[in-house]
Scaffold this motif. Structure first.
Motif, short mmCIF file in Angstrom:
data_model
loop_
_atom_site.label_atom_id
_atom_site.label_comp_id
_atom_site.label_asym_id
_atom_site.label_seq_id
_atom_site.Cartn_x
_atom_site.Cartn_y
_atom_site.Cartn_z
N GLY A 132 5.34 -1.31 62.38
CA GLY A 132 6.76 -1.16 62.68
C GLY A 132 7.54 -0.57 61.54
O GLY A 132 8.67 -0.10 61.72
N VAL A 133 6.95 -0.57 60.34
CA VAL A 133 7.58 0.04 59.17
C VAL A 133 6.94 1.40 58.94
O VAL A 133 5.72 1.52 58.84
CB VAL A 133 7.42 -0.84 57.91
CG1 VAL A 133 8.14 -0.19 56.73
CG2 VAL A 133 7.96 -2.24 58.16
N THR A 134 7.76 2.41 58.88
CA THR A 134 7.26 3.76 58.64
C THR A 134 8.25 4.47 57.73
O THR A 134 9.07 3.83 57.09
CB THR A 134 7.06 4.51 59.98
OG1 THR A 134 6.48 5.78 59.72
CG2 THR A 134 8.38 4.70 60.72
N THR A 135 8.17 5.79 57.65
CA THR A 135 9.11 6.55 56.83
C THR A 135 10.10 7.27 57.73
O THR A 135 9.85 7.52 58.91
CB THR A 135 8.39 7.58 55.96
OG1 THR A 135 7.81 8.60 56.80
CG2 THR A 135 7.31 6.93 55.12
N GLU A 151 14.47 2.38 69.50
CA GLU A 151 15.64 1.74 70.11
C GLU A 151 16.48 0.96 69.11
O GLU A 151 17.69 0.87 69.27
CB GLU A 151 15.18 0.81 71.24
CG GLU A 151 14.57 1.55 72.43
CD GLU A 151 14.27 0.62 73.58
OE1 GLU A 151 14.54 -0.60 73.45
OE2 GLU A 151 13.78 1.10 74.62
N ASP A 152 15.88 0.37 68.10
CA ASP A 152 16.63 -0.54 67.23
C ASP A 152 16.32 -0.31 65.76
O ASP A 152 16.27 -1.25 64.97
CB ASP A 152 16.33 -1.99 67.60
CG ASP A 152 14.86 -2.36 67.36
OD1 ASP A 152 14.04 -1.44 67.22
OD2 ASP A 152 14.55 -3.57 67.28
N VAL A 153 16.13 0.93 65.36
CA VAL A 153 15.67 1.23 64.01
C VAL A 153 16.73 0.89 62.97
O VAL A 153 17.93 1.10 63.17
CB VAL A 153 15.25 2.71 63.90
CG1 VAL A 153 16.44 3.64 64.09
CG2 VAL A 153 14.59 2.98 62.56
N VAL A 154 16.27 0.38 61.84
CA VAL A 154 17.09 0.19 60.65
C VAL A 154 16.58 1.15 59.59
O VAL A 154 15.38 1.14 59.27
CB VAL A 154 17.02 -1.27 60.13
CG1 VAL A 154 17.78 -1.40 58.81
CG2 VAL A 154 17.58 -2.22 61.17
N LEU A 155 17.45 2.00 59.08
CA LEU A 155 17.07 2.98 58.08
C LEU A 155 17.37 2.41 56.69
O LEU A 155 18.50 1.98 56.43
CB LEU A 155 17.83 4.28 58.30
CG LEU A 155 17.59 4.96 59.66
CD1 LEU A 155 18.43 6.23 59.78
CD2 LEU A 155 16.12 5.26 59.87
N GLY A 257 12.76 2.54 59.00
CA GLY A 257 12.39 3.80 58.38
C GLY A 257 12.78 3.79 56.92
O GLY A 257 13.95 3.60 56.58
N LEU A 258 11.80 3.97 56.02
CA LEU A 258 12.04 3.94 54.58
C LEU A 258 12.13 5.37 54.04
O LEU A 258 11.36 6.24 54.43
CB LEU A 258 10.92 3.21 53.85
CG LEU A 258 10.55 1.80 54.34
CD1 LEU A 258 9.47 1.22 53.44
CD2 LEU A 258 11.77 0.90 54.39
N HIS A 259 13.06 5.58 53.12
CA HIS A 259 13.17 6.92 52.52
C HIS A 259 14.05 6.84 51.28
O HIS A 259 15.14 6.26 51.31
CB HIS A 259 13.80 7.90 53.52
CG HIS A 259 13.95 9.28 52.98
ND1 HIS A 259 12.92 10.20 52.96
CD2 HIS A 259 15.02 9.91 52.43
CE1 HIS A 259 13.35 11.34 52.43
NE2 HIS A 259 14.61 11.18 52.09
N HIS A 260 13.56 7.42 50.19
CA HIS A 260 14.42 7.61 49.02
C HIS A 260 14.04 8.91 48.30
O HIS A 260 13.85 8.96 47.09
CB HIS A 260 14.44 6.39 48.08
CG HIS A 260 13.14 6.06 47.42
ND1 HIS A 260 13.09 5.34 46.24
CD2 HIS A 260 11.86 6.34 47.73
CE1 HIS A 260 11.83 5.18 45.89
NE2 HIS A 260 11.06 5.78 46.76
N GLY A 261 13.99 9.96 49.11
CA GLY A 261 13.77 11.29 48.56
C GLY A 261 12.39 11.84 48.85
O GLY A 261 11.48 11.13 49.28
#
Length: 452
Positions: A132-135, A151-155, A257-261
């Motif tokens: 459930g955790v991706t980028t 449907e319910d993503v947290v960025l 969704g994880l992202h920091h560059g």
């Protein structure tokens, strides 16, 4: 085996633009790309995008259609679904081995342009390996290729791509549940000094303001200066926990969704032993290149984000510039491209100061997994560095970090950063994983089924 004037690895904006420029100059060109259709990450699947999907993804994405059409009409040989797994220098040129349709082949070229783009910066946080955790990039790929919208993503994280995907999800009718932004207040002050120069790229600033306005109108909550982030769940993701504004928060969700560059993809340039240097502003290594993109290996050029993160417009300009240089085009052709690159890059210092990578992910807790393939924690890497391992290759020998299927693409920068922190040295001193062939996992049957 035929010999080409130029081989290009990657059919994103840099690779396609380079091929068009080189063919216009009369060069024979072969483009090798792992994807089945041209476009790279930024223009992924643009050649078959419907009008509805173009409306969701926006005009910057749709602009890739024109470039892809020029590429298709250029006469360049396009080998799609081709994975380059080794490159050798010989006879003043390059010999590329690649796998396609279950068999290996080779192609020779006098010159080589590496246009392999960027990778997302590793973001090891507690629970980041949960299903459930991706980028953010992976979520956008699903949107571009399949129209899949969570449907319910947290960025979680920061950066222009985070805001862009959030706005695209709003346009798709499924806005994100929340944006957990990791930008501290101090970054706004640090970025402010770059504003006068960034005004040369006013279009980018206007686009960013437009994205934020769209999110505000859609009612998407944005939690600023998020810290102590944890992704919670047993068998799968159940919630994102963090602090913001002096208060604790817990948002229930099944997708994050994880992202920091993003950072340059250095696998090919490392394999070719190109010189690399640490870019402290982008918090990444990049190959050392001249104005035209030529690396420390004569005849090997790097174009696009693989030479340093500058975005799609600059990538196309850099591809054209490298190809023009290889074709021996006069300064009247190359000088305007150099000037255009400088103008387009004017906004980069502001973005790099504002969206610096998340501090928690740069220095994860000892029990946080860093090497996902081999399940190695930050504490184990720190212990190996304290025990005397001078760099990532020695830690690899101790712990197998970087030896899994991703071959260090996911954990490489995190491993380098942890060793540098533990030893008090710079990333330039600790170095990076030594890349060896094959560049990608390869079956014995692919090697045996050689076309020669």
């Amino acid at each position: 085996m035929s010999r080409r004037d130029l081989c290009i690895i990657g059919a994103g904006p840099a690779g396609m633009a380079a091929a068009v420029e080189a063919r216009a100059a009369g060069l024979s060109v072969t483009v090798l790309d792992e994807a089945l259709r041209p476009g790279g990450q930024i223009y992924r699947d643009v050649t078959r995008a419907s009008e509805a999907r173009l409306a969701i993804l926006g005009p910057d994405y749709a602009a890739g259609q024109a470039l892809a059409a020029r590429f298709a009409a250029s006469g360049a040989e396009h080998l799609c679904g081709a994975s380059v797994w080794h490159i050798e220098q010989e006879d003043g040129g390059f010999l590329l081995s690649y796998s396609q349709n279950g068999a290996s082949s080779q192609v020779e070229a006098a010159k080589l342009i590496v246009a392999t783009g960027a990778l997302e910066h590793p973001m090891p946080l507690p629970g980041w390996t949960l299903p459930g955790v991706t980028t953010t990039g992976a979520l956008q790929i699903l949107l571009k290729t399949s129209g899949v919208v969570p449907e319910d993503v947290v960025l979680v994280g920061c950066g222009p791509l985070q805001l862009l995907l959030a706005a695209q999800l709003v346009a798709a009718g499924r806005p994100p549940r929340a944006i957990v932004e990791t930008v501290p207040t101090a970054n706004y002050l640090a970025a402010g000094k770059h504003l006068p120069r960034a005004l040369r790229g006013f279009g980018y600033l206007a686009k960013g303001a437009g994205l934020l306005l769209k999110l505000r109108r859609a009612g998407v909550p944005i939690y600023r200066d998020a810290q102590a982030i944890a992704l919670e769940g047993d068998a799968t993701l159940e919630a994102v926990r963090f602090t913001s504004g002096g208060r604790g928060h817990r948002i229930e969700t099944t997708t994050a969704g994880l992202h920091h560059g993003v950072v340059p993809n250095q696998q090919v340039t490392r394999l070719m032993r190109c010189e690399h240097r640490w870019n402290a502003d982008q918090h990444a290594f990049a190959p050392v290149c001249d104005t035209y993109g030529e690396s420390s290996v004569p005849g090997l050029f790097v174009a696009g984000d693989g030479a340093g993160i500058r975005g799609a417009v600059s990538a196309a300009l850099a591809g054209r510039l490298a190809a023009a240089r290889i074709a021996g085009r006069p300064d009247s052709v190359t000088a305007p491209l150099v000037q255009a690159l400088a103008r387009d890059a004017a906004v980069r210092p502001l973005l790099e100061a504002l969206y610096r990578p998340c501090a928690q992910a740069l220095s994860p807790s000892d029990d946080t997994l860093v090497c996902r393939c081999e399940e190695i924690t930050a504490g184990q890497i720190r212990a190996a560095a304290t025990a005397g391992a001078p760099g990532p290759n020695q830690v690899k020998a101790f712990l197998r970090t970087g030896m899994g299927p991703c071959q260090g693409r996911t954990c490489g920068l995190a491993v380098t950063g942890l060793i540098a922190q533990s030893s008090g040295r710079s990333p330039d001193d600790t170095g990076y994983f030594r890349i060896r062939p094959p560049l990608k996992p390869l079956t014995l049957s692919e090697m045996a089924a050689r076309d020669d």
